[in-house]
Write a protein that holds these residues in place. Structure first.
Motif, PDB file in Angstrom:
ATOM      1  N   GLU A 164       0.831  -1.214   0.000  1.00  0.00           N
ATOM      2  CA  GLU A 164       0.000   0.000   0.000  1.00  0.00           C
ATOM      3  C   GLU A 164       0.862   1.260   0.000  1.00  0.00           C
ATOM      4  O   GLU A 164       2.086   1.219   0.191  1.00  0.00           O
ATOM      5  CB  GLU A 164      -0.974  -0.031   1.188  1.00  0.00           C
ATOM      6  CG  GLU A 164      -1.920  -1.225   1.115  1.00  0.00           C
ATOM      7  CD  GLU A 164      -3.107  -1.121   2.058  1.00  0.00           C
ATOM      8  OE1 GLU A 164      -3.295  -0.050   2.694  1.00  0.00           O
ATOM      9  OE2 GLU A 164      -3.855  -2.112   2.160  1.00  0.00           O
ATOM     10  N   LYS A 220      -2.849   4.485  -2.207  1.00  0.00           N
ATOM     11  CA  LYS A 220      -3.405   3.152  -2.390  1.00  0.00           C
ATOM     12  C   LYS A 220      -3.687   2.566  -1.016  1.00  0.00           C
ATOM     13  O   LYS A 220      -2.778   2.349  -0.208  1.00  0.00           O
ATOM     14  CB  LYS A 220      -2.429   2.268  -3.164  1.00  0.00           C
ATOM     15  CG  LYS A 220      -3.079   0.984  -3.721  1.00  0.00           C
ATOM     16  CD  LYS A 220      -2.993  -0.180  -2.750  1.00  0.00           C
ATOM     17  CE  LYS A 220      -3.547  -1.456  -3.393  1.00  0.00           C
ATOM     18  NZ  LYS A 220      -3.363  -2.647  -2.511  1.00  0.00           N
ATOM     19  N   ASN A 223      -7.800  -2.058  -1.681  1.00  0.00           N
ATOM     20  CA  ASN A 223      -7.720  -2.235  -3.141  1.00  0.00           C
ATOM     21  C   ASN A 223      -8.214  -0.997  -3.869  1.00  0.00           C
ATOM     22  O   ASN A 223      -8.767  -1.097  -4.967  1.00  0.00           O
ATOM     23  CB  ASN A 223      -8.517  -3.463  -3.592  1.00  0.00           C
ATOM     24  CG  ASN A 223      -8.240  -3.811  -5.055  1.00  0.00           C
ATOM     25  OD1 ASN A 223      -7.084  -3.804  -5.492  1.00  0.00           O
ATOM     26  ND2 ASN A 223      -9.288  -4.079  -5.825  1.00  0.00           N
ATOM     27  N   ARG A 224      -8.022   0.163  -3.267  1.00  0.00           N
ATOM     28  CA  ARG A 224      -8.482   1.380  -3.932  1.00  0.00           C
ATOM     29  C   ARG A 224      -7.335   2.375  -4.102  1.00  0.00           C
ATOM     30  O   ARG A 224      -6.474   2.517  -3.225  1.00  0.00           O
ATOM     31  CB  ARG A 224      -9.609   2.036  -3.128  1.00  0.00           C
ATOM     32  CG  ARG A 224     -10.886   1.226  -3.173  1.00  0.00           C
ATOM     33  CD  ARG A 224     -12.045   1.986  -2.592  1.00  0.00           C
ATOM     34  NE  ARG A 224     -13.284   1.220  -2.722  1.00  0.00           N
ATOM     35  CZ  ARG A 224     -14.478   1.665  -2.368  1.00  0.00           C
ATOM     36  NH1 ARG A 224     -14.602   2.889  -1.870  1.00  0.00           N
ATOM     37  NH2 ARG A 224     -15.548   0.913  -2.520  1.00  0.00           N
ATOM     38  N   LEU A 225      -7.379   3.041  -5.247  1.00  0.00           N
ATOM     39  CA  LEU A 225      -6.498   4.172  -5.502  1.00  0.00           C
ATOM     40  C   LEU A 225      -7.313   5.450  -5.354  1.00  0.00           C
ATOM     41  O   LEU A 225      -8.462   5.518  -5.809  1.00  0.00           O
ATOM     42  CB  LEU A 225      -5.923   4.106  -6.924  1.00  0.00           C
ATOM     43  CG  LEU A 225      -5.008   2.926  -7.246  1.00  0.00           C
ATOM     44  CD1 LEU A 225      -4.756   2.867  -8.751  1.00  0.00           C
ATOM     45  CD2 LEU A 225      -3.685   3.055  -6.498  1.00  0.00           C
ATOM     46  N   ALA A 239      -7.781  -0.682  -7.736  1.00  0.00           N
ATOM     47  CA  ALA A 239      -6.342  -0.704  -7.941  1.00  0.00           C
ATOM     48  C   ALA A 239      -5.887  -1.828  -8.857  1.00  0.00           C
ATOM     49  O   ALA A 239      -4.811  -1.743  -9.458  1.00  0.00           O
ATOM     50  CB  ALA A 239      -5.624  -0.825  -6.598  1.00  0.00           C
ATOM     51  N   TYR A 779       2.447  -0.560  -5.908  1.00  0.00           N
ATOM     52  CA  TYR A 779       1.582  -1.231  -4.940  1.00  0.00           C
ATOM     53  C   TYR A 779       1.314  -2.653  -5.424  1.00  0.00           C
ATOM     54  O   TYR A 779       1.719  -3.047  -6.532  1.00  0.00           O
ATOM     55  CB  TYR A 779       0.256  -0.469  -4.795  1.00  0.00           C
ATOM     56  CG  TYR A 779      -0.550  -0.407  -6.079  1.00  0.00           C
ATOM     57  CD1 TYR A 779      -1.480  -1.398  -6.389  1.00  0.00           C
ATOM     58  CD2 TYR A 779      -0.377   0.641  -6.976  1.00  0.00           C
ATOM     59  CE1 TYR A 779      -2.202  -1.348  -7.571  1.00  0.00           C
ATOM     60  CE2 TYR A 779      -1.100   0.703  -8.156  1.00  0.00           C
ATOM     61  CZ  TYR A 779      -2.014  -0.300  -8.452  1.00  0.00           C
ATOM     62  OH  TYR A 779      -2.723  -0.246  -9.624  1.00  0.00           O
ATOM     63  N   GLY A 781      -1.736  -5.476  -6.276  1.00  0.00           N
ATOM     64  CA  GLY A 781      -3.159  -5.663  -6.552  1.00  0.00           C
ATOM     65  C   GLY A 781      -3.693  -6.923  -5.888  1.00  0.00           C
ATOM     66  O   GLY A 781      -2.944  -7.703  -5.285  1.00  0.00           O
ATOM     67  N   LEU A 789       2.484   2.678 -11.001  1.00  0.00           N
ATOM     68  CA  LEU A 789       1.451   3.614 -11.440  1.00  0.00           C
ATOM     69  C   LEU A 789       2.095   4.943 -11.831  1.00  0.00           C
ATOM     70  O   LEU A 789       2.879   5.512 -11.057  1.00  0.00           O
ATOM     71  CB  LEU A 789       0.423   3.855 -10.334  1.00  0.00           C
ATOM     72  CG  LEU A 789      -0.863   4.531 -10.843  1.00  0.00           C
ATOM     73  CD1 LEU A 789      -1.744   3.520 -11.545  1.00  0.00           C
ATOM     74  CD2 LEU A 789      -1.604   5.192  -9.695  1.00  0.00           C
TER      75      LEU A 789
END
Length: 814
Positions: A164, A220, A223-225, A239, A779, A781, A789
């Motif tokens: 993360e 991150k 599981n979210r950006l 993500a 990060y 996934g 990224l």
């Protein structure tokens, strides 16, 4: 010589040589009068002689030109060594002219050939130049070859999952280091695009400033950006797939007095632990008072779905607010800011002018405190807002403390009817925090105007261009370290301080590494501000403009990327002619090395205010105690323009910016306006020779630069897309991984690249659809793949390609 032979082409060539020789000799004579090199005058006279002889049909013209080419080659090697990009402009045009002189259209009318008489001399000179070229091309005299230590030490857990990225620099320590090791030097070349997302937010909208930029580094979490866009949208993405989950677009005031429009990132606060006390109920009277306190400003909690958030994101807005959002849904947090869902940064602010003050960088969140700085307009007036640093309760939004450099000992929350010190040094860049020590580290800028300091107060002199450590609990000053004394060069501290524990003489020392625009990396004990690597005070040029002073000395670190002083031999151009023009400029402008004061005649500022390092900062590996850096070198010119009144546009003239956009560099209220521009040749090329940008690796325990390589091409900077690897500047920072690979995308060509962290060797690159002037992140996934990224949106002031791209790379499979 027989009159029947055609002389049209030789005489056309002669006319060109005569005109060129006149220009070169005239400019060369001027340079000699200024105390510069005699070469250009003598070369111009030789070119004139060759032209006259050629006009008369004498083959001695080839002899003279051959001698000129040979002498030029010898002179160029003497001045620059076998440095191809320095040699080429000195001899390139002459070689082309020599080849033309050796063609049958010239030699036959002269009754000679390339193998006889003057033609033979000219041919030998051309051959020598051609032989020298590949030798110089294969050398890089600017490179430092070496390797960083590969030792790894045990370090403390930073408290977040390995896969993360919870803050701008991954954690509050701002190391930009990921413990992920799936991507290595052995497999990085196999990286491929895993997914792409387009935000739809492109620069070029009505009313925006030129410097509209997509500079965000996403967070991150699980599981979210989470990311923000230049025009203030906040977006949550899956993500692993890049799919959009939610999008929040706040209402923003129009007609803002913006110098910059950007959002570098978001702050984040995790949900309270189970069993924590619930927030106090909102007092309706306080809610009403809070909404009345923001006249003219939108209220985030009005007209939008709101929730009582546990975890929250913090979004700084261009109209001077910080909005709290629910990470799950993107809804405004109604239990923040007395029911407004926001903090009003204009509270108690002097000289209110929406757009003139806001936070371009993400706030810091630690120990339950939200710390916010902000940017003020550079070089517009002497009546700007305050650079106050404020600490708020991260859950309620209540003001806990304020550190005002104009009143540094009074940090209790300001009285409702009082205002902060106007025009004080501000923190526009990113803050760092050591939660264990309870300290937040603030990089401070300058008091505007940047190039005149005759009216600065003792408090301003103490804190301008300094890094300060404040107590997280009450904002009190723990220590301050000034990186520039009496700053007259816009050398504000641009980079987020990087925090790392170093092993020094067998002891572990909590350190702070502060990159600066002038190229220093100050390594300090972050508990006290005392130097870990030696710092010495060196004499600085004197003689400021009338009404101002200069500091007698300036601090220099043992770990420094300060470039050597510019000399005539460092001047550059496409040809001898624009190189000569640069040499004349160098002699006409004031220049006595770094810290030459601004002047009425114009002074060269080198390194320029673009900085050796800017807001992108550096990346460090805490286990290896090394730094990956991206030094850049561009000279600027600073010319003071006396002001006779407080309203005339001395710099902008008839080009006043439209609408509410500010008239930059006018310095209303100061004795001088200022003209600031890059030190360029008449055809727009940098006057200093390349490289202009590098990647470099340093050992932070010794201060040694282990390796340094030019980085980036001019493919996207020249009218013709030539992929010459000359080394170009960057804007946007690097990251490091435990896998031994560093990444960066900020160079002014549209590429993201991967490097071996040990040697600096470039291992991989991928073409981007737009400029990548942001700091990447990495990060894991849900498919257990490591992702890289990259944001590709470009930079308005630099003119890099505009875009709205979020691109994720991963190794094949998964």
């Amino acid at each position: 010589m027989p009159q029947s032979r055609p002389m049209l082409l030789p005489r056309l060539m002669a006319a060109f040589l005569l005109l060129s020789g006149l220009g070169l000799a005239g400019g060369g004579a001027w340079l000699v009068l200024l105390g510069g090199s005699w070469f250009y005058l003598l070369a111009g006279l030789a070119m004139l002689a060759s032209g006259i002889l050629l006009w008369r049909g004498r083959d001695a013209a080839l002899l003279v030109f051959g001698l000129l080419l040979a002498v030029t080659l010898a002179w160029a090697i003497w001045e620059t060594g076998l440095d191809w990009w320095a040699l080429a402009p000195r001899g390139g045009l002459l070689v082309v002219l020599a080849l033309l002189l050796l063609t049958p259209w010239i030699t036959r009318p002269l009754g000679t050939s390339p193998l006889r008489g003057g033609g033979a001399v000219l041919s030998l000179a051309v051959l020598a130049s051609i032989v020298t070229a590949p030798i110089a091309m294969l050398r890089d005299p600017h490179a430092i070859e070496g390797a960083l230590p590969t030792r790894r030490l045990a370090v403390a857990d930073q408290g977040i999952p390995d896969g993360e990225w919870h803050a701008y620099g991954r954690t509050g320590l701002a190391q930009r280091f990921s413990p992920l090791d799936q991507i290595t030097p052995a497999n990085v070349a196999r990286l491929e695009v895993a997914w792409q997302y387009r935000t739809g937010d492109m620069r070029g909208q009505p009313g925006e400033p030129q410097e509209t930029t997509f500079q965000v580094t996403p967070l991150k979490i699980e599981n979210r950006l989470f990311l923000c866009t230049p025009h203030q949208a906040v977006i949550a993405l899956d993500a692993t797939t890049g799919g959009e989950i939610w999008r929040y677009e706040p209402t923003i005031l129009n007609d803002l007095a913006l110098q910059h429009l950007t959002c570098r990132g978001l702050g984040w606060l995790p949900a309270p632990e189970s069993g924590a006390a619930p927030p106090a109920p909102l007092d309706p009277a306080r809610v009403a008072a809070a909404r009345e306190a923001v006249p003219g400003l939108p209220v985030a909690a009005e007209g939008a779905t709101t929730v009582e958030c546990g975890a929250r994101l913090y979004m700084p807005t261009a109209d001077g607010r910080v909005i709290a959002l629910d990470p799950e849904t993107g809804a405004v947090c109604s239990n923040f800011g007395d029911g407004t869902g926001q903090i009003n940064l204009w509270a108690n602010m002097p000289n209110v002018r929406p757009g003139g003050y806001y936070s371009t960088s993400p706030p810091v969140v630690a120990n339950g405190v939200l710390v916010v700085g902000g940017t003020v307009l550079d070089n517009v007036s002497t009546s700007e807002q305050s650079g106050v640093i404020r600490g708020y309760d991260a859950r309620s939004g209540a003001l806990l403390w304020n550190w005002d450099s104009g009143a540094p000992d009074n940090t209790a929350p300001i009285a409702p009817d009082a205002t902060y010190t106007p025009n004080s040094p501000n923190a526009w860049s990113i803050l760092s925090v050591d939660a264990a020590l309870g300290l937040v580290y603030v990089p401070l800028g300058n008091q505007p105007p940047d190039q005149f300091g005759g009216n600065r107060s003792p408090a301003v002199e103490r804190f301008s261009s300094a890094v300060v450590a404040l107590d997280l609990a009450d904002g009190s000053l723990r220590w301050a370290f000034q990186t520039v004394h009496h700053d007259l060069w816009d050398y504000d501290v641009p980079s987020q301080p990087t925090l790392i524990d170093l092993t020094v003489e067998g002891q572990t020392v909590p350190a702070l590494v502060q990159p600066t625009k002038q190229g220093e990396l100050y390594v300090l004990d972050r508990r006290t501000g005392e130097a870990i690597l030696p710092i010495r005070e060196v004499p600085a040029p004197q003689g400021a403009a009338p009404g101002d002073t200069t500091a007698p000395t300036q601090p220099v670190s043992a770990l420094s990327f300060d470039p050597p002083m510019l000399r005539g031999r460092d001047m550059w151009g496409a040809t001898l002619f624009d190189q000569l023009a640069c040499r004349i400029q160098l002699r006409r402008l004031r220049y006595e090395g770094r810290y030459t004061p601004p002047s009425l005649q114009g002074s060269i500022v080198y390194p320029g205010n673009f900085g050796v390092f800017n807001w992108g900062g550096i990346a460090v590996d805490p286990e290896r105690q090394i730094a990956f850096t991206t030094p850049a070198y561009l000279a600027f010119v600073s010319r003071l323009v006396p002001r006779e009144d407080a309203t005339t546009l001395y710099v902008q003239g008839e080009n006043r910016p439209p609408g509410s956009l500010p008239a930059l560099n006018e310095n209303f209220g100061a004795p001088y306006a200022v003209q600031l521009y890059p030190f360029l040749s008449p055809i727009g090329l940098p006057c200093q020779r390349p490289p202009w940008g590098y990647v470099a690796g340093a050992d932070l325990t010794t201060g040694q630069i282990a390796w340094q390589h030019r980085n980036g091409t001019v493919r996207d900077l020249s009218p013709v897309p030539l992929p010459f690897r000359m080394g170009v500047p960057d804007l946007g920072g690097p990251i490091l991984t435990r896998g031994g690979v560093a990444f960066m995308s900020g160079t002014l060509d549209n590429y993201v690249r991967g490097y071996d962290a040990t040697t600096g060797a470039q291992l991989w690159e991928h073409r981007l659809p737009a400029g990548g002037q942001a700091t990447p992140m990495t990060y894991t996934g849900t498919d257990n793949r490591q992702y890289l990224l990259v944001i590709a949106g470009g930079h308005g002031s630099l003119g890099t390609t505009a875009g709205d791209h979020v691109i994720a790379y991963a190794l094949p499979g998964g």
